[in-house]
Design an enzyme around this catalytic site. Sequence first.
Site, PDB file in Angstrom:
ATOM      1  N   HIS A  37       0.849  -1.186   0.000  1.00  0.00           N
ATOM      2  CA  HIS A  37       0.000   0.000   0.000  1.00  0.00           C
ATOM      3  C   HIS A  37       0.886   1.237   0.000  1.00  0.00           C
ATOM      4  CE1 HIS A  37       1.265  -0.565   4.145  1.00  0.00           C
ATOM      5  NE2 HIS A  37       1.154   0.742   4.266  1.00  0.00           N
ATOM      6  N   HIS A 121       6.026   6.424  -0.814  1.00  0.00           N
ATOM      7  CA  HIS A 121       6.784   5.212  -1.130  1.00  0.00           C
ATOM      8  C   HIS A 121       5.890   4.011  -0.862  1.00  0.00           C
ATOM      9  CE1 HIS A 121       7.177   5.664   3.233  1.00  0.00           C
ATOM     10  NE2 HIS A 121       7.287   4.342   3.269  1.00  0.00           N
TER      11      HIS A 121
HETATM   12  P1  ATP Z   1       4.797  -3.605  11.660  1.00  0.00           P
HETATM   13  O1  ATP Z   1       4.605  -2.396  12.565  1.00  0.00           O
HETATM   14  O2  ATP Z   1       4.432  -4.892  12.311  1.00  0.00           O
HETATM   15  O3  ATP Z   1       6.124  -3.606  10.987  1.00  0.00           O
HETATM   16  P2  ATP Z   1       3.376  -2.103   9.678  1.00  0.00           P
HETATM   17  O4  ATP Z   1       4.366  -1.018   9.976  1.00  0.00           O
HETATM   18  O5  ATP Z   1       3.117  -2.479   8.275  1.00  0.00           O
HETATM   19  O6  ATP Z   1       3.727  -3.429  10.467  1.00  0.00           O
HETATM   20  P3  ATP Z   1       1.603  -0.423  11.106  1.00  0.00           P
HETATM   21  O7  ATP Z   1       2.693  -0.142  12.106  1.00  0.00           O
HETATM   22  O8  ATP Z   1       0.216  -0.568  11.622  1.00  0.00           O
HETATM   23  O9  ATP Z   1       1.952  -1.732  10.292  1.00  0.00           O
HETATM   24  O10 ATP Z   1       1.650   0.727  10.039  1.00  0.00           O
HETATM   25  C1  ATP Z   1       0.677   0.907   9.043  1.00  0.00           C
HETATM   26  C2  ATP Z   1       1.247   1.857   8.009  1.00  0.00           C
HETATM   27  O11 ATP Z   1       1.528   3.119   8.610  1.00  0.00           O
HETATM   28  C3  ATP Z   1       2.566   1.395   7.389  1.00  0.00           C
HETATM   29  O12 ATP Z   1       2.617   1.896   6.067  1.00  0.00           O
HETATM   30  C4  ATP Z   1       3.602   2.062   8.232  1.00  0.00           C
HETATM   31  O13 ATP Z   1       4.810   2.253   7.515  1.00  0.00           O
HETATM   32  C5  ATP Z   1       2.932   3.389   8.539  1.00  0.00           C
HETATM   33  N1  ATP Z   1       3.360   3.878   9.846  1.00  0.00           N
HETATM   34  C6  ATP Z   1       3.349   3.195  11.006  1.00  0.00           C
HETATM   35  N2  ATP Z   1       3.777   3.931  12.037  1.00  0.00           N
HETATM   36  C7  ATP Z   1       4.074   5.147  11.518  1.00  0.00           C
HETATM   37  C8  ATP Z   1       4.547   6.373  12.068  1.00  0.00           C
HETATM   38  N3  ATP Z   1       4.830   6.516  13.344  1.00  0.00           N
HETATM   39  N4  ATP Z   1       4.718   7.402  11.216  1.00  0.00           N
HETATM   40  C9  ATP Z   1       4.445   7.293   9.914  1.00  0.00           C
HETATM   41  N5  ATP Z   1       3.988   6.167   9.330  1.00  0.00           N
HETATM   42  C10 ATP Z   1       3.799   5.110  10.113  1.00  0.00           C
END
Ligand code: ATP
Length: 207
Positions: A37, A121
């Site tokens: 995504h 990205h």
């Molecule tokens: P995991 O945390 O298990 O690696 P994930 O990062 O894919 O999995 P989430 O942490 O729920 O899942 O994040 C969902 C989306 O939001 C992803 O695209 C992630 O890169 C983005 N994201 C998560 N935390 C942040 C943050 N603090 N700031 C910006 N983007 C974020």
Amino acid sequence: MNRLFVALALPDHVRAALSRLRRGFPGARWVAEENFHLTLRFIGAVDNRAMDDIAAQLDRVREPGFDLELDGFGCFETKGRARALWTRVVASDELLHLQRKIDTALDAVGVERETRRFKPHVTLARFKDAPLGPVNDFICEASPFSTGPFPVGSFTLYRSFLHRDGPIYRPEVVYPLDGDAFSDPYFDEFRDEEDYEITDGAALSSH
Ligand code: ATP
Ligand code: MG
């Protein structure tokens, strides 16, 4: 609480192409094919009431659909260690405009602003603590890479469930962009569903 983010879903053929880039890579956690995504805005954990406000506010965003293209690779690093490998999004004014509109809409319901600049990205793999060498090798081997242009006709409010085996992203509301006829099975299917919680006792991890 609901862990939320706003993102563009990607067409099947694009996700399939990204999935074909996957290869053996020490320390890498590749994103599952169904999970690719483009994050427009991470919201974080909010209660049900805030989620309703957010969903309603996003519904006011009215922007045209547009074409997008992924081309090439990049890597986020900290202190010389790889954090994430991603595909680059070809510069798009429409995308930046949509992202700003979403930011402004969320300001109105008190969602805190992201301090980092928006860098569009699509994450391919994440690393806990990996050297940059193999990532650069991957980029050399896998280049050139391009998806060609594909249409974006909606954006989505996702709810994220973090599991030990990887996250599950559930589309909560799909918001059509103006333009082509829109149909998405998730739209009606998920609207009236009750909240569900993870019941298998999986430990939650954080970002
Ligand atoms: P995991 O945390 O298990 O690696 P994930 O990062 O894919 O999995 P989430 O942490 O729920 O899942 O994040 C969902 C989306 O939001 C992803 O695209 C992630 O890169 C983005 N994201 C998560 N935390 C942040 C943050 N603090 N700031 C910006 N983007 C974020
Ligand atoms: Mg995360």
